[in-house]
Motif scaffolding. Structure first.
Motif, PDB file in Angstrom:
ATOM      1  N   TYR A 183     -11.332   4.482  12.243  1.00  0.00           N
ATOM      2  CA  TYR A 183      -9.871   4.464  12.215  1.00  0.00           C
ATOM      3  C   TYR A 183      -9.362   3.483  11.163  1.00  0.00           C
ATOM      4  O   TYR A 183      -8.468   3.800  10.374  1.00  0.00           O
ATOM      5  N   MET A 184      -9.946   2.283  11.141  1.00  0.00           N
ATOM      6  CA  MET A 184      -9.488   1.278  10.182  1.00  0.00           C
ATOM      7  C   MET A 184      -9.813   1.692   8.743  1.00  0.00           C
ATOM      8  O   MET A 184      -9.010   1.471   7.837  1.00  0.00           O
ATOM      9  N   GLN A 185     -10.966   2.320   8.537  1.00  0.00           N
ATOM     10  CA  GLN A 185     -11.294   2.800   7.199  1.00  0.00           C
ATOM     11  C   GLN A 185     -10.278   3.830   6.738  1.00  0.00           C
ATOM     12  O   GLN A 185      -9.796   3.778   5.605  1.00  0.00           O
ATOM     13  N   ASN A 186      -9.933   4.760   7.636  1.00  0.00           N
ATOM     14  CA  ASN A 186      -8.939   5.774   7.295  1.00  0.00           C
ATOM     15  C   ASN A 186      -7.571   5.154   7.057  1.00  0.00           C
ATOM     16  O   ASN A 186      -6.839   5.558   6.148  1.00  0.00           O
ATOM     17  N   TYR A 187      -7.210   4.157   7.886  1.00  0.00           N
ATOM     18  CA  TYR A 187      -5.918   3.493   7.756  1.00  0.00           C
ATOM     19  C   TYR A 187      -5.799   2.826   6.387  1.00  0.00           C
ATOM     20  O   TYR A 187      -4.808   2.998   5.682  1.00  0.00           O
ATOM     21  N   TYR A 188      -6.828   2.070   6.006  1.00  0.00           N
ATOM     22  CA  TYR A 188      -6.780   1.390   4.715  1.00  0.00           C
ATOM     23  C   TYR A 188      -6.790   2.380   3.564  1.00  0.00           C
ATOM     24  O   TYR A 188      -6.142   2.161   2.552  1.00  0.00           O
ATOM     25  N   GLN A 189      -7.516   3.471   3.709  1.00  0.00           N
ATOM     26  CA  GLN A 189      -7.555   4.473   2.650  1.00  0.00           C
ATOM     27  C   GLN A 189      -6.192   5.143   2.478  1.00  0.00           C
ATOM     28  O   GLN A 189      -5.748   5.367   1.359  1.00  0.00           O
ATOM     29  N   ARG A 190      -5.523   5.441   3.612  1.00  0.00           N
ATOM     30  CA  ARG A 190      -4.191   6.063   3.547  1.00  0.00           C
ATOM     31  C   ARG A 190      -3.179   5.156   2.863  1.00  0.00           C
ATOM     32  O   ARG A 190      -2.331   5.618   2.114  1.00  0.00           O
ATOM     33  N   ASN A 191      -3.247   3.867   3.141  1.00  0.00           N
ATOM     34  CA  ASN A 191      -2.247   2.926   2.630  1.00  0.00           C
ATOM     35  C   ASN A 191      -2.651   2.266   1.319  1.00  0.00           C
ATOM     36  O   ASN A 191      -1.948   1.394   0.838  1.00  0.00           O
ATOM     37  N   LYS A 192      -3.767   2.690   0.762  1.00  0.00           N
ATOM     38  CA  LYS A 192      -4.277   2.068  -0.451  1.00  0.00           C
ATOM     39  C   LYS A 192      -3.305   2.231  -1.615  1.00  0.00           C
ATOM     40  O   LYS A 192      -2.994   1.260  -2.315  1.00  0.00           O
ATOM     41  N   ALA A 193      -2.784   3.434  -1.805  1.00  0.00           N
ATOM     42  CA  ALA A 193      -1.871   3.689  -2.917  1.00  0.00           C
ATOM     43  C   ALA A 193      -0.595   2.857  -2.782  1.00  0.00           C
ATOM     44  O   ALA A 193      -0.106   2.291  -3.765  1.00  0.00           O
ATOM     45  N   ALA A 194      -0.068   2.763  -1.569  1.00  0.00           N
ATOM     46  CA  ALA A 194       1.149   1.980  -1.348  1.00  0.00           C
ATOM     47  C   ALA A 194       0.898   0.495  -1.616  1.00  0.00           C
ATOM     48  O   ALA A 194       1.735  -0.190  -2.208  1.00  0.00           O
ATOM     49  N   ARG A 195      -0.260  -0.014  -1.174  1.00  0.00           N
ATOM     50  CA  ARG A 195      -0.592  -1.422  -1.403  1.00  0.00           C
ATOM     51  C   ARG A 195      -0.716  -1.713  -2.893  1.00  0.00           C
ATOM     52  O   ARG A 195      -0.206  -2.715  -3.394  1.00  0.00           O
ATOM     53  N   ILE A 196      -1.376  -0.815  -3.611  1.00  0.00           N
ATOM     54  CA  ILE A 196      -1.562  -1.008  -5.052  1.00  0.00           C
ATOM     55  C   ILE A 196      -0.215  -0.962  -5.757  1.00  0.00           C
ATOM     56  O   ILE A 196       0.072  -1.789  -6.626  1.00  0.00           O
ATOM     57  N   ALA A 197       0.643  -0.016  -5.369  1.00  0.00           N
ATOM     58  CA  ALA A 197       1.968   0.097  -5.983  1.00  0.00           C
ATOM     59  C   ALA A 197       2.800  -1.161  -5.735  1.00  0.00           C
ATOM     60  O   ALA A 197       3.476  -1.664  -6.637  1.00  0.00           O
TER      61      ALA A 197
END
Length: 88
Positions: free
Chosen positions: A40-54
């Motif tokens: 779950y946490m891996q998926n969560y971080y992957q989903r929000n990766k683009a937003a964090r980078i932006a």
């Protein structure tokens, strides 16, 4: 409201009435299901990766002096660590 929505509403009411009970239940479930939590946490971080980078890129563009200072500090820290390793 559908049956699922009614059930979710009742569950939410129970959790709000007994927060400590459900908090301990959640922690016990997480301990018993480490693999599910990890996925779950891996998926969560992957989903929000683009937003964090932006967000990071936007902050860097808005604060170029602070960003350059952070980079200088990181480079100095890395250089000191490598120097300590090579002389040890």
């Amino acid at each position: 409201m559908t049956d699922a929505e009614i059930k979710a509403y009742k569950v939410r009411l129970c959790r709000e009435a007994n927060p400590e009970k459900y908090k301990t239940y959640a922690k016990e479930w997480q301990k018993a299901n480490r693999d599910k939590c990890k996925v779950y946490m891996q998926n969560y971080y992957q989903r929000n990766k683009a937003a964090r980078i932006a967000a990071a890129r936007a902050w860097q563009a808005a604060n170029p002096e602070k960003f350059k200072a952070m980079l200088r500090k990181a480079y100095a820290k890395r250089k000191a660590r490598l120097a300590a390793l090579s002389h040890a």
